[in-house]
Design a protein around this motif. Structure first.
Motif, PDB file in Angstrom:
ATOM      1  N   THR A  50       0.818  -1.206   0.000  1.00 56.76           N
ATOM      2  CA  THR A  50       0.000   0.000   0.000  1.00 56.76           C
ATOM      3  C   THR A  50       0.854   1.260   0.000  1.00 56.76           C
ATOM      4  O   THR A  50       0.514   2.241  -0.666  1.00 56.76           O
ATOM      5  CB  THR A  50      -0.924   0.005   1.237  1.00 56.76           C
ATOM      6  N   THR A  51       1.961   1.237   0.695  1.00 56.95           N
ATOM      7  CA  THR A  51       2.817   2.422   0.783  1.00 56.95           C
ATOM      8  C   THR A  51       3.340   2.831  -0.587  1.00 56.95           C
ATOM      9  O   THR A  51       3.338   4.015  -0.929  1.00 56.95           O
ATOM     10  CB  THR A  51       3.991   2.167   1.742  1.00 56.95           C
ATOM     11  N   ALA A  52       3.762   1.872  -1.388  1.00 58.38           N
ATOM     12  CA  ALA A  52       4.267   2.178  -2.733  1.00 58.38           C
ATOM     13  C   ALA A  52       3.158   2.759  -3.596  1.00 58.38           C
ATOM     14  O   ALA A  52       3.372   3.738  -4.326  1.00 58.38           O
ATOM     15  CB  ALA A  52       4.849   0.925  -3.375  1.00 58.38           C
ATOM     16  N   ARG A  53       1.971   2.191  -3.522  1.00 59.59           N
ATOM     17  CA  ARG A  53       0.854   2.695  -4.334  1.00 59.59           C
ATOM     18  C   ARG A  53       0.431   4.091  -3.886  1.00 59.59           C
ATOM     19  O   ARG A  53       0.134   4.954  -4.715  1.00 59.59           O
ATOM     20  CB  ARG A  53      -0.309   1.708  -4.284  1.00 59.59           C
ATOM     21  N   MET A  54       0.412   4.324  -2.578  1.00 58.96           N
ATOM     22  CA  MET A  54       0.068   5.667  -2.081  1.00 58.96           C
ATOM     23  C   MET A  54       1.128   6.681  -2.485  1.00 58.96           C
ATOM     24  O   MET A  54       0.803   7.803  -2.891  1.00 58.96           O
ATOM     25  CB  MET A  54      -0.081   5.642  -0.558  1.00 58.96           C
ATOM     26  N   SER A  55       2.383   6.293  -2.404  1.00 61.49           N
ATOM     27  CA  SER A  55       3.472   7.192  -2.791  1.00 61.49           C
ATOM     28  C   SER A  55       3.351   7.580  -4.254  1.00 61.49           C
ATOM     29  O   SER A  55       3.551   8.747  -4.618  1.00 61.49           O
ATOM     30  CB  SER A  55       4.823   6.531  -2.538  1.00 61.49           C
ATOM     31  N   LEU A  56       3.008   6.626  -5.095  1.00 65.27           N
ATOM     32  CA  LEU A  56       2.822   6.927  -6.510  1.00 65.27           C
ATOM     33  C   LEU A  56       1.657   7.890  -6.707  1.00 65.27           C
ATOM     34  O   LEU A  56       1.745   8.810  -7.516  1.00 65.27           O
ATOM     35  CB  LEU A  56       2.588   5.646  -7.315  1.00 65.27           C
ATOM     36  N   GLY A  57       0.602   7.715  -5.962  1.00 68.03           N
ATOM     37  CA  GLY A  57      -0.544   8.623  -6.058  1.00 68.03           C
ATOM     38  C   GLY A  57      -0.165  10.045  -5.694  1.00 68.03           C
ATOM     39  O   GLY A  57      -0.531  10.999  -6.398  1.00 68.03           O
ATOM     40  N   TYR A  58       0.567  10.218  -4.599  1.00 67.67           N
ATOM     41  CA  TYR A  58       1.023  11.556  -4.206  1.00 67.67           C
ATOM     42  C   TYR A  58       1.962  12.143  -5.254  1.00 67.67           C
ATOM     43  O   TYR A  58       1.870  13.317  -5.605  1.00 67.67           O
ATOM     44  CB  TYR A  58       1.735  11.516  -2.847  1.00 67.67           C
ATOM     45  N   TYR A  59       2.871  11.319  -5.758  1.00 66.67           N
ATOM     46  CA  TYR A  59       3.832  11.774  -6.766  1.00 66.67           C
ATOM     47  C   TYR A  59       3.103  12.253  -8.021  1.00 66.67           C
ATOM     48  O   TYR A  59       3.390  13.322  -8.549  1.00 66.67           O
ATOM     49  CB  TYR A  59       4.798  10.646  -7.102  1.00 66.67           C
ATOM     50  N   GLU A  60       2.141  11.452  -8.495  1.00 67.02           N
ATOM     51  CA  GLU A  60       1.424  11.830  -9.711  1.00 67.02           C
ATOM     52  C   GLU A  60       0.552  13.059  -9.498  1.00 67.02           C
ATOM     53  O   GLU A  60       0.403  13.875 -10.411  1.00 67.02           O
ATOM     54  CB  GLU A  60       0.597  10.654 -10.220  1.00 67.02           C
ATOM     55  N   ASN A  61      -0.004  13.213  -8.321  1.00 72.27           N
ATOM     56  CA  ASN A  61      -0.789  14.405  -8.024  1.00 72.27           C
ATOM     57  C   ASN A  61       0.092  15.655  -8.042  1.00 72.27           C
ATOM     58  O   ASN A  61      -0.263  16.674  -8.648  1.00 72.27           O
ATOM     59  CB  ASN A  61      -1.487  14.265  -6.671  1.00 72.27           C
ATOM     60  N   ASP A  62       1.248  15.570  -7.418  1.00 75.62           N
ATOM     61  CA  ASP A  62       2.177  16.702  -7.434  1.00 75.62           C
ATOM     62  C   ASP A  62       2.693  16.981  -8.843  1.00 75.62           C
ATOM     63  O   ASP A  62       2.886  18.137  -9.229  1.00 75.62           O
ATOM     64  CB  ASP A  62       3.352  16.446  -6.488  1.00 75.62           C
ATOM     65  N   LYS A  63       2.898  15.937  -9.624  1.00 83.28           N
ATOM     66  CA  LYS A  63       3.346  16.097 -11.009  1.00 83.28           C
ATOM     67  C   LYS A  63       2.284  16.837 -11.825  1.00 83.28           C
ATOM     68  O   LYS A  63       2.606  17.727 -12.620  1.00 83.28           O
ATOM     69  CB  LYS A  63       3.624  14.716 -11.617  1.00 83.28           C
ATOM     70  N   LYS A  64       1.030  16.488 -11.612  1.00 83.00           N
ATOM     71  CA  LYS A  64      -0.066  17.154 -12.315  1.00 83.00           C
ATOM     72  C   LYS A  64      -0.127  18.633 -11.938  1.00 83.00           C
ATOM     73  O   LYS A  64      -0.285  19.505 -12.800  1.00 83.00           O
ATOM     74  CB  LYS A  64      -1.390  16.466 -11.986  1.00 83.00           C
ATOM     75  N   ILE A  65       0.034  18.927 -10.660  1.00 81.94           N
ATOM     76  CA  ILE A  65       0.017  20.316 -10.197  1.00 81.94           C
ATOM     77  C   ILE A  65       1.199  21.088 -10.780  1.00 81.94           C
ATOM     78  O   ILE A  65       1.054  22.238 -11.206  1.00 81.94           O
ATOM     79  CB  ILE A  65       0.004  20.368  -8.659  1.00 81.94           C
ATOM     80  N   ALA A  66       2.370  20.448 -10.837  1.00 81.83           N
ATOM     81  CA  ALA A  66       3.550  21.096 -11.416  1.00 81.83           C
ATOM     82  C   ALA A  66       3.308  21.428 -12.886  1.00 81.83           C
ATOM     83  O   ALA A  66       3.668  22.516 -13.357  1.00 81.83           O
ATOM     84  CB  ALA A  66       4.774  20.209 -11.254  1.00 81.83           C
ATOM     85  N   ALA A  67       2.684  20.515 -13.621  1.00 83.86           N
ATOM     86  CA  ALA A  67       2.380  20.764 -15.036  1.00 83.86           C
ATOM     87  C   ALA A  67       1.394  21.910 -15.182  1.00 83.86           C
ATOM     88  O   ALA A  67       1.525  22.745 -16.090  1.00 83.86           O
ATOM     89  CB  ALA A  67       1.839  19.495 -15.678  1.00 83.86           C
TER      90      ALA A  67
END
Length: 78
Positions: A50-67
């Protein structure tokens, strides 16, 4: 209480949380590989922790905001 904290103004003005997240985002090749694994082999991805999947979710959310704030998220994140 949380509502009270959300209405609180800082001495130097309100914080732009999304701008701060966009500025702090850095490309992470391990997260990019995890996203590729999720897309190419979802069965293996679902068995990951679960930790890896949650980390990916946070990463992709921040990536979207950065874009959204004009950062180039495809190459080096600048």
């Amino acid at each position: 209480m949380n509502d009270s904290l959300n209405r609180f103004g800082f001495l130097d003005g309100r914080r732009d949380k999304e701008r701060n997240r966009a500025d702090a985002w850095k490309r992470d090749e391990a997260m990019e590989q995890l996203a590729a694994l999720r897309d190419s082999n979802p069965e293996v991805y679902e068995r990951m922790g679960t930790t890896a999947r949650m980390s990916l979710g946070y990463y992709e959310n921040d990536k979207k905001i950065a874009a959204q704030h004009g950062r180039d998220v495809n190459k080096g994140g600048n």
